[in-house]
Design an enzyme around this catalytic site. Sequence first.
Site, PDB file in Angstrom:
ATOM      1  N   GLY A  57       0.520  -1.189  -0.140  1.00  0.00           N
ATOM      2  CA  GLY A  57       0.009   0.591  -0.268  1.00  0.00           C
ATOM      3  C   GLY A  57       0.689   1.268   0.083  1.00  0.00           C
TER       4      GLY A  57
ATOM      5  CG  MET B  78       8.427   2.472   2.768  1.00  0.00           C
ATOM      6  SD  MET B  78       8.357   1.108   3.878  1.00  0.00           S
ATOM      7  CE  MET B  78       9.330   1.450   5.058  1.00  0.00           C
ATOM      8  CD  GLU B  79       6.669   2.473   7.811  1.00  0.00           C
ATOM      9  OE1 GLU B  79       5.599   2.312   6.818  1.00  0.00           O
ATOM     10  OE2 GLU B  79       6.973   2.052   9.086  1.00  0.00           O
ATOM     11  CG  ASN B  80      10.728   5.240   2.987  1.00  0.00           C
ATOM     12  OD1 ASN B  80      10.812   4.188   2.867  1.00  0.00           O
ATOM     13  ND2 ASN B  80       9.460   5.764   1.441  1.00  0.00           N
TER      14      ASN B  80
ATOM     15  CG  HIS C 271      -1.154   3.137   8.859  1.00  0.00           C
ATOM     16  ND1 HIS C 271      -1.348   1.734   9.796  1.00  0.00           N
ATOM     17  CD2 HIS C 271       0.321   2.583   8.009  1.00  0.00           C
ATOM     18  CE1 HIS C 271      -0.488   0.813  10.070  1.00  0.00           C
ATOM     19  NE2 HIS C 271       0.489   1.566   9.018  1.00  0.00           N
ATOM     20  CD  GLU C 272       2.044   4.082   5.011  1.00  0.00           C
ATOM     21  OE1 GLU C 272       3.356   3.832   5.539  1.00  0.00           O
ATOM     22  OE2 GLU C 272       1.471   2.587   4.755  1.00  0.00           O
TER      23      GLU C 272
ATOM     24  CG  HIS D 158       4.052   3.902  10.291  1.00  0.00           C
ATOM     25  ND1 HIS D 158       4.995   3.063  11.926  1.00  0.00           N
ATOM     26  CD2 HIS D 158       4.222   2.897   9.672  1.00  0.00           C
ATOM     27  CE1 HIS D 158       4.376   1.409  11.033  1.00  0.00           C
ATOM     28  NE2 HIS D 158       3.514   1.619   9.573  1.00  0.00           N
TER      29      HIS D 158
END
Length: 879
Positions: free
Chosen positions: A268, A270-272, A304-305, A308
Amino acid sequence: MRADDTPLIRLEDYRPSDWLIDTVDLDIRLDPHKTKVRALLALRPNPAGDGGAPLVLDGDDLALAGIALDGTPLAQDAYSATPGSLTVHAPPARGFTLTIETVLAPSANTKLMGLYRSSNVYCTQCEADGFRRITYFLDRPDVMSVYTVRLEAKKSDAPVLLSNGNLVAAGEVAGSDRHFAVWHDPHPKPAYLFALVGGALDHVREDYVTADGRKVELAVYVEPGKAGRAGWAMDSLVRCMRWDERVFGRNYDLEMFNVVAVSDFNMGAMENKGLNIFNDKYVLADPQTATDGDYASIEAIIAHEYFHNWTGNRITCRDWFQLCLKEGLTVFRDQEFSADERSRPVKRIADVRTLRATQFSEDAGPLAHPVRPRAYKEINNFYTPTVYEKGAEVIRMLKVLIGEDAFRTGMDLYFIRCDGTAATIEEFLACFAEASGRDLGHFARWYEQAGTPTIVASGRYDAQAKSYTLDLAQTTPATPGQTDKQPVVLPVVIGLVGKAGDLPLKTASEAYAGDGLIVLDRASLSVTFDDVPEPPIPSLLRGFSAPVRLELDLADADLLRLLSSDSDSFNCWQALQSVATRALVAAGRGDGATLAARADDIAGALGPFLRSQALADPAFAAQVLRLPAIADIAREIGRDVDPDAIHTAHRALSAAVGTNLRATLLELREALDTGQRYSPDAASAGRRALRNEALGLIAIAEPAAGARLAERQFAAADNLTDRLAALAAMTLIPGEDREALIARFGDIYRGEPLVLDKWLMAQALIAEHGTLDRVKGLMQHPAFSLGNPNRVRSLIGGFAANLTQFNRPDGAGYLFIADMVIALDRTNPQIASRLLGSFKSWRMLEPGRKALAETALAMVAQTPNLSRDVADIAERALA
Ligand code: B3K
Ligand code: ZN
């Protein structure tokens, strides 16, 4: 690779790294075929590690192009390099720098891990272990470094250059057609949070000021020409940033926050750190190309991301066994955000549906594992519903058990105490033990023990004593590698419903904690409530207070009374689900005798409910109207499952309810049709949801009338939600009209890959024998590509989720999916192993199908040169 050749990595073997890397300076010259990476690592011995150990860096598919220690090239015998690792045999026992050069071919990277190209955009995916595909590194989450990244590319190739943190310099490379950008991220982070993006991208931007007064530049980057579809993602971002300030006291901590949408992505998003990279499916939205469901998912995943940033990035995981520390907690946070932004009861129902469909089924099969696994071969196979969804349920239970205030205090403590560290579940729980003054040792079993507990409940009213006794017992079924199960701590929130609503709860029982909460922390217990003036109907597990199966000794008629009289909306919804489940389980087992009578009872309760409450809360009514899914019934039946029998029963029940409620459903459809322009807000979405739920029932009950309604709706709609619902209703009705509408839809959305994904999936889900051939045909459609994960998930994944056709009695569905897994494994092992997970429920099938599924699984398992990802799933599925 065969899975049994792969080493098992165990939690108990965790050791701190012998070396730390304080800073990383990356110089990356982007090129599709020859990207040059120079990494300057500042290393020092870890005081907590083994001094003087050789330095072993991780690699994956790398070729070393140069190496220097403190600036001096290393002699050849001082190191050894393979594609999978780089060892410096006798590094100095003090701090030193290592310069490592590697060369990459992003265009040839089909695994979509590490650095790759997606539609001419360079991007990265490093979690869990993709950074080692970029340079040799200590690729483990407890090694945290400060990164400075210089990116360089041909201007025309990549006018936009992004990385983590803040932009500190940018400019032209003199005398060339190239330019550069330098990014610095002051927050130490593990390598899995590194990211870069380079390409021609449009963007929308907005200024944001945090609650503590910092200015932040927000931007959402999308493919050229699509900036008009980035507004909802930006709007969601701003709302979730405010929410995290208000609800958790968390402020953003950089000057920039960038979101980038790419079209080839394994999951889905990515929380970089400071640079969230998204599957474009979870960013792009406008009324013509996104459904209400998409708007809701975008809002949830953006949140959500973003969340994080604190739960995952500022506080990361010590090792991958602690994955739920960031994932379960962050899912909990995004669920709460959506609940606050929309309807809390509807969100809870939707989340529980997902939990049951994905996690309960995982827990009931060969791939079951604890929320914190104890061992793994391939960590990427553990980004599962158990880690995510059950992980979130564990946090939710913790909150119910210790109360809202202690929960918030515990979270605050966690944010202060663990900030900047790579933490463990134990450290997390210690904060809540301290905040609540409770011993959470027993509660911690939720992290260790796999399987879905069952609560068996029964109640007795004593008319003389005016007391009501509730008996509760719990058991957890055996799961792979865990046969012996212990009782867990179960918060059971209850009410006793009388004729005029909830009765007061008075009891001397120690298990009763007040506010309706019974703590079931042993195999069984009884609680007697006093001064109960009338025989009550128990309403158990209010709000779904624990992720369990409930076996409740209550007559259908009493359950159905809860639909209209329970003050807990979750249990109003659950009441009807329970009755429908009983009816479908019986019919699915071959005992259809009671189905018609139960359908009448269900319709008899639904009619008055809809007429009195549906217009006041259409979103909730839509949930009530939607029967349990076929897969839920299969799981309840649990053994010798015949998917066709369940499907037939499901259709029969839907038809009976639809026929019985026809007039009400049509009236509701009229009343809910406001004629207003599309707006994605929750209230409008709720009206559409109920109208479309009604349409589906009518299509099953009266195909001819349903088809006419669907066609009219399709023609009149000003938005994708209603068009897609019309198409979905039409797919239930075989015939030329269906084929015509399918063709028309495909034509209208010819240039819209994300909409065509839904079109592919709607066809893959048709519960008819011809579907497999249809799917094979659609693989030749110009819109389809085996190289794009979204296309594969829609068409092939859609088929694998089609319970009757994947489980065709002739086994052709299994063989098709097995072939696809083998084909995909050559290019993208993660997508292949996800797809293989479709077999997770094979053991509960009736013997004929079971044997055919096993043959297909064995065929995959015996294929030479399997990836570790697929080999691991095949091995566990067959064990
Ligand atoms: N943390 C990522 C998932 C990474 C998956 C790696 N195979 C997205 C998320 O959970 O937010
Ligand atoms: Zn996550």
